[in-house]
Design an enzyme around this catalytic site. Structure first.
Site, PDB file in Angstrom:
ATOM      1  N   ASP A  76       0.852  -1.194   0.000  1.00  0.00           N
ATOM      2  CA  ASP A  76       0.000   0.000   0.000  1.00  0.00           C
ATOM      3  C   ASP A  76       0.890   1.247   0.000  1.00  0.00           C
ATOM      4  OD1 ASP A  76       0.722  -0.640   2.700  1.00  0.00           O
ATOM      5  OD2 ASP A  76      -0.808   0.727   3.446  1.00  0.00           O
ATOM      6  N   GLU A 141      -0.124  -0.768   5.872  1.00  0.00           N
ATOM      7  CA  GLU A 141       0.946  -0.253   6.719  1.00  0.00           C
ATOM      8  C   GLU A 141       0.806   1.252   6.849  1.00  0.00           C
ATOM      9  OE1 GLU A 141       4.796   1.148   8.202  1.00  0.00           O
ATOM     10  OE2 GLU A 141       3.857   1.724   6.323  1.00  0.00           O
TER      11      GLU A 141
HETATM   12 ZN   LIG Z   1       6.822   2.107   4.248  1.00  0.00          ZN
END
Ligand SMILES: [Zn+2]
Length: 399
Positions: A76, A141
């Protein structure tokens, strides 16, 4: 068969997937396409939790007889910001002057692209590692990080997966490739101190209790003396007051309430629990001081509200892992990297509960910025470093 040995080609395929958290954007599918021809079995579990978007993740393993190395990362990316400000479009992977542009180029699709190229070269040249290699890749994340690495680790461990070492491919180098390996991270904790006073007229302070006066003593106690002087491996623990809020529009009114919010980054002389206890202790002692509250007989009336969950401090002490990676860097660029625990938190703080973990990836200078980009030369060098590391680590065996 065409193996994914070219990190630039791998990265271009990943950048073209617009995987802004929480969207998968095709990025995990692209990874699966690269990993299957290398002999990886690939699973893509989706995790859910009330109040957060569902997130797709990926766990791939190439099984062998020997130790187990895990590479961890995320596909991501953060939003592009002002798309018109980009010199080259953020999801096009265009190359100019030896650099590839795109969101995620360094944070951290580039690191994943290089690691896959390194494994592919090893497979092509030597038949692959004598042991197991896995990739633990989350799509969460940069977002709330609830349906990501923590759940993926629990899920994999629940199926019996065990790892001997892990490398996280976040961009750890401040200026040039090879600058820095992260071998630990400071802990982080945030809270607010709320002082309750008594509202009144600024001309009649004896009838009121100005909470700003009380807060002055408490904040002073948070800032002085220093918590410690740092250690061989860590910077000194530091507390920053990030906001002081009273919200009082009137100049002739003593407010009823004042709040100070702070964030503390602490080293391994502390745990989240002992640093919290230290802060409580300092505030309790300071509450009785009358320097800013002459004549007041009762201590400052305050509450402390801890925000979120603390991030725990950790330091990896696996010499074989750290030394093998340092040596791989030295072989590629001619100098040894600094071993550091600086900077913010990362997913390594979750992995450390399962196996020794270090972090090493590309140069972080342009991460999260407009015109995020990576030098093609860096992609090639990082691939060589990862390949050398994989070869030597399996050669030496697990600790
Ligand atoms: Zn990162």
């Amino acid at each position: 068969m065409n193996l994914p040995t070219d990190p630039a080609a791998n990265l271009a395929a990943l950048i073209r997937c617009a995987s802004v958290t929480p969207a998968e954007g095709g990025a995990l599918g692209a990874l699966e396409d690269m990993l299957k021809p290398l002999g990886f079995s690939v699973e893509r579990p989706v995790f859910s939790e009330d109040g957060t978007p569902d997130i797709e993740n990926l766990y791939a393993r190439r099984s062998g007889n020997g130790p187990h190395l895990m590479f961890a990362g995320h596909t991501d990316v953060v939003p592009v910001g002002d798309e018109a400000a980009w010199t080259h479009p953020p999801f096009a992977a265009e190359i100019a002057n030896g650099e590839m542009y795109g969101r995620g180029a360094v944070d951290m699709k580039g690191g994943i692209a290089c690691f896959i190229a390194a494994v592919a070269r090893h497979v092509g040249e030597n038949g692959g590692p004598k042991g197991s290699v896995s990739l633990l890749i989350t799509g969460d994340e940069e977002g709330p990080a609830i349906n990501g690495t923590t759940k993926l680790l629990e899920w994999a461990a629940g199926k019996g997966e065990k790892w001997d070492a892990s490398i996280v491919g976040e961009p750890t180098n401040p200026d040039a490739l090879g600058d820095m390996i992260k071998i630990g991270r400071r802990g982080s904790l945030s809270g607010s101190v709320v002082v309750i006073g008594r509202q009144g007229h600024a001309a009649y302070p004896q009838l009121a209790d100005n909470p700003v006066r009380g807060l002055m003593s408490l904040v002073d106690a948070l800032l002085y003396p220093a918590f410690d002087e740092g250690t061989k491996d860590f910077q000194a623990t530091n507390l920053e007051v990030t906001s002081i809020d009273v919200g009082n529009p009137a100049t002739n009114v003593i407010p009823a309430k004042a709040t100070a919010t702070f964030n503390i980054r602490f080293n391994d002389t502390w745990t989240a629990e002992t640093i919290q206890a230290e802060i409580h202790n300092r505030l309790d002692q300071a509450a009785g001081r009358t320097k800013y509250r002459p004549g007041k007989k009762t201590p400052v009336d305050y509450d402390i509200v801890w925000r979120d969950r603390p991030s725990h401090v950790f330091l990896t002490r696996d010499d074989r892992l750290i030394e093998t990676l340092s040596q791989s860097v030295k072989t590629a660029i001619g100098r040894k990297p600094a071993l550091s625990t600086s900077g913010g938190t990362s997913d390594a703080r979750f992995i450390k509960d399962y196996c020794p973990v270090v972090e090493f990836g590309l140069v972080g200078k342009t991460m999260h910025m407009v015109d995020e980009r990576v030098a093609l030369a860096d992609l090639e060098t990082l691939t060589q470093i990862y390949q050398r590391f994989i070869e030597d680590w399996f050669e030496r065996g697990a600790a």
